[in-house]
Scaffold this motif. Structure first.
Motif, short mmCIF file in Angstrom:
data_model
loop_
_atom_site.label_atom_id
_atom_site.label_comp_id
_atom_site.label_asym_id
_atom_site.label_seq_id
_atom_site.Cartn_x
_atom_site.Cartn_y
_atom_site.Cartn_z
N MET A 1 -5.11 7.63 -10.30
CA MET A 1 -3.78 8.18 -9.98
C MET A 1 -3.24 8.99 -11.17
SD MET A 1 -3.19 7.53 -6.84
CE MET A 1 -4.90 7.93 -6.75
N ALA B 1 -3.25 -1.75 -4.04
CA ALA B 1 -2.87 -2.45 -5.28
C ALA B 1 -3.27 -1.66 -6.51
CB ALA B 1 -3.53 -3.82 -5.30
N ARG B 2 -4.41 -0.97 -6.43
CA ARG B 2 -4.89 -0.18 -7.56
C ARG B 2 -5.94 0.81 -7.06
NH1 ARG B 2 -6.78 -2.45 -13.47
NH2 ARG B 2 -7.09 -0.42 -14.40
N GLY C 1 4.12 2.62 -11.47
CA GLY C 1 3.26 2.61 -10.28
C GLY C 1 3.53 3.84 -9.43
N PHE C 2 3.39 5.03 -10.03
CA PHE C 2 3.80 6.27 -9.36
C PHE C 2 2.83 6.75 -8.30
CE2 PHE C 2 2.10 7.42 -13.63
CZ PHE C 2 0.93 8.06 -13.26
N ASN D 1 4.48 6.71 2.51
CA ASN D 1 5.64 6.29 1.71
C ASN D 1 6.71 7.37 1.54
OD1 ASN D 1 4.56 3.75 1.42
ND2 ASN D 1 3.43 4.29 -0.42
N ILE E 1 3.12 -3.05 -15.83
CA ILE E 1 4.56 -3.31 -15.96
C ILE E 1 4.85 -4.53 -16.84
CG2 ILE E 1 4.71 -4.71 -13.84
CD1 ILE E 1 7.46 -3.30 -13.36
N GLU E 2 3.92 -5.46 -16.92
CA GLU E 2 4.18 -6.67 -17.72
C GLU E 2 4.14 -6.38 -19.22
OE1 GLU E 2 1.83 -6.73 -15.28
OE2 GLU E 2 2.67 -8.09 -13.77
N VAL F 1 8.39 1.76 -6.70
CA VAL F 1 8.36 1.73 -5.23
C VAL F 1 7.04 1.11 -4.77
CG1 VAL F 1 8.48 3.13 -3.12
CG2 VAL F 1 9.74 3.84 -5.17
N TRP G 1 2.67 -7.50 -8.94
CA TRP G 1 2.92 -7.94 -10.32
C TRP G 1 2.41 -9.35 -10.52
CZ3 TRP G 1 8.86 -6.49 -10.48
CH2 TRP G 1 8.98 -5.09 -10.25
N THR H 1 5.47 -1.68 -5.50
CA THR H 1 4.56 -2.27 -6.50
C THR H 1 4.84 -3.75 -6.75
OG1 THR H 1 5.90 -1.87 -8.49
CG2 THR H 1 4.52 -0.05 -7.73
N GLU I 1 9.11 5.96 -14.01
CA GLU I 1 8.62 5.41 -12.75
C GLU I 1 7.37 4.57 -13.02
OE1 GLU I 1 7.29 7.87 -9.44
OE2 GLU I 1 7.14 6.07 -8.18
C1 LIG Z 1 1.12 0.84 -2.94
S1 LIG Z 1 0.94 1.93 -4.29
C2 LIG Z 1 2.55 2.72 -4.31
C3 LIG Z 1 2.53 4.06 -5.00
C4 LIG Z 1 3.87 4.82 -4.96
N1 LIG Z 1 4.88 4.15 -5.71
C5 LIG Z 1 4.32 5.01 -3.53
O1 LIG Z 1 5.25 4.32 -3.08
O2 LIG Z 1 3.72 5.85 -2.84
C6 LIG Z 1 1.08 0.86 -5.71
C7 LIG Z 1 0.81 1.58 -7.02
O3 LIG Z 1 1.26 0.76 -8.09
C8 LIG Z 1 0.26 0.68 -9.08
N2 LIG Z 1 0.40 -0.65 -9.72
C9 LIG Z 1 0.09 -1.85 -9.16
N3 LIG Z 1 0.38 -2.84 -10.01
C10 LIG Z 1 0.89 -2.27 -11.13
C11 LIG Z 1 1.35 -2.79 -12.38
N4 LIG Z 1 1.32 -4.10 -12.62
N5 LIG Z 1 1.80 -1.92 -13.31
C12 LIG Z 1 1.80 -0.57 -13.06
N6 LIG Z 1 1.36 -0.02 -11.90
C13 LIG Z 1 0.91 -0.86 -10.95
C14 LIG Z 1 -1.06 0.86 -8.33
O4 LIG Z 1 -2.08 1.33 -9.17
C15 LIG Z 1 -0.66 1.85 -7.25
O5 LIG Z 1 -0.84 3.20 -7.63
#
Ligand SMILES: C[S@@+](CC[C@H](N)C(=O)[O-])C[C@H]1O[C@@H](n2cnc3c(N)ncnc32)[C@H](O)[C@@H]1O
Length: 212
Positions: free
Chosen positions: A81, A11-12, A53-54, A30, A105-106, A121, A127, A123, A51
């Motif tokens: 990250m 999640a983070r 949540g990269f 992934n 993202i919000e 992807v 949310w 994420t 992108e």
């Molecule tokens: C499961 S990882 C996926 C990372 C990448 N997209 C992948 O598929 O390999 C989820 C990522 O989304 C980020 N994330 C989670 N909630 C988010 C939010 N509300 N806004 C932005 N980033 C977020 C996390 O910090 C984490 O790096």
């Protein structure tokens, strides 16, 4: 206990574990989903892509490699990250073809109508306010721009015990309904059987405010 910790890392990603382990773990698990997301983006040339949540940055790198994106931006919650990708894609950051920002993202810290494509992807489960997140994606898209979301199917994720620690799971029809409620049109979901992740979805939706 371990399961909860790993779910929280997904999640983070945080701390030394996030920087050294979660980054590489995401990279491995992934791979296919990120290829699916890249295909779904269907980049046409001279695009501006965000992108959200990269993670380890592999999709951002692939997007930039296509040569069909004149500028990419990335938004992440996790400082670890951001530090990891700052290093990984330093050349693009120096050339100013890539910009990274910290946030959620919000509340996307980019101006309205800045991007032709927005992609995220794995994420959606994290949310806190899904409608607000989708409204923010719409706000930063240009008229006619597209949002691509890739995520795991609910029935597969439910079989993984870690989902109880902070994951919200969605049926493909629920995601489509949410996109439609916010005002997206031409919503199309495709699926893929990933050998590592199981059944995954990619939904592409167009932001056309002139049709509302
Ligand atoms: C499961 S990882 C996926 C990372 C990448 N997209 C992948 O598929 O390999 C989820 C990522 O989304 C980020 N994330 C989670 N909630 C988010 C939010 N509300 N806004 C932005 N980033 C977020 C996390 O910090 C984490 O790096």
């Amino acid at each position: 206990m371990i399961q909860k910790f790993l779910s929280q890392q997904l999640a983070r990603p945080s701390g030394w574990f996030g920087r050294f382990f979660t980054s590489r773990w995401l990279e491995k698990i992934n791979v296919r989903m990120n290829v699916f997301a890249l295909e779904s983006l269907n980049l046409q040339g001279a695009e501006s892509v965000l992108e959200i949540g990269f993670g380890s940055g592999s999709l951002l790198e692939a997007i930039l490699k296509t040569g069909k994106c004149h500028h990419a931006s990335g938004l992440e919650l996790s400082e670890e990250m951001i530090a990891f990708v700052n290093k990984r894609l330093a050349a693009h950051i120096q050339l100013k073809t890539l910009q990274l920002a910290q946030g959620s993202i919000e509340q996307i810290p980019f101006a309205s109508s800045s991007f032709s494509k927005v992609v995220s992807v794995n994420t959606l489960y994290f949310w806190s306010d899904t409608r607000q997140a989708l409204r923010e994606c719409a706000r930063v898209l240009i008229d006619g721009g597209q949002l691509v979301l890739c995520y795991n199917a609910k029935q597969d994720m439910q079989n993984w015990p870690g989902h109880v620690h902070g994951f919200t799971l969605y049926e493909a029809s629920e995601v489509e309904d949410l996109l439609s409620d916010v005002g997206f049109v031409n919503i199309t979901t495709r699926s893929l059987q990933d050998p590592v992740q199981g059944l995954v979805y990619s939904v592409v939706a167009t932001w056309l405010p002139s049709t509302i």
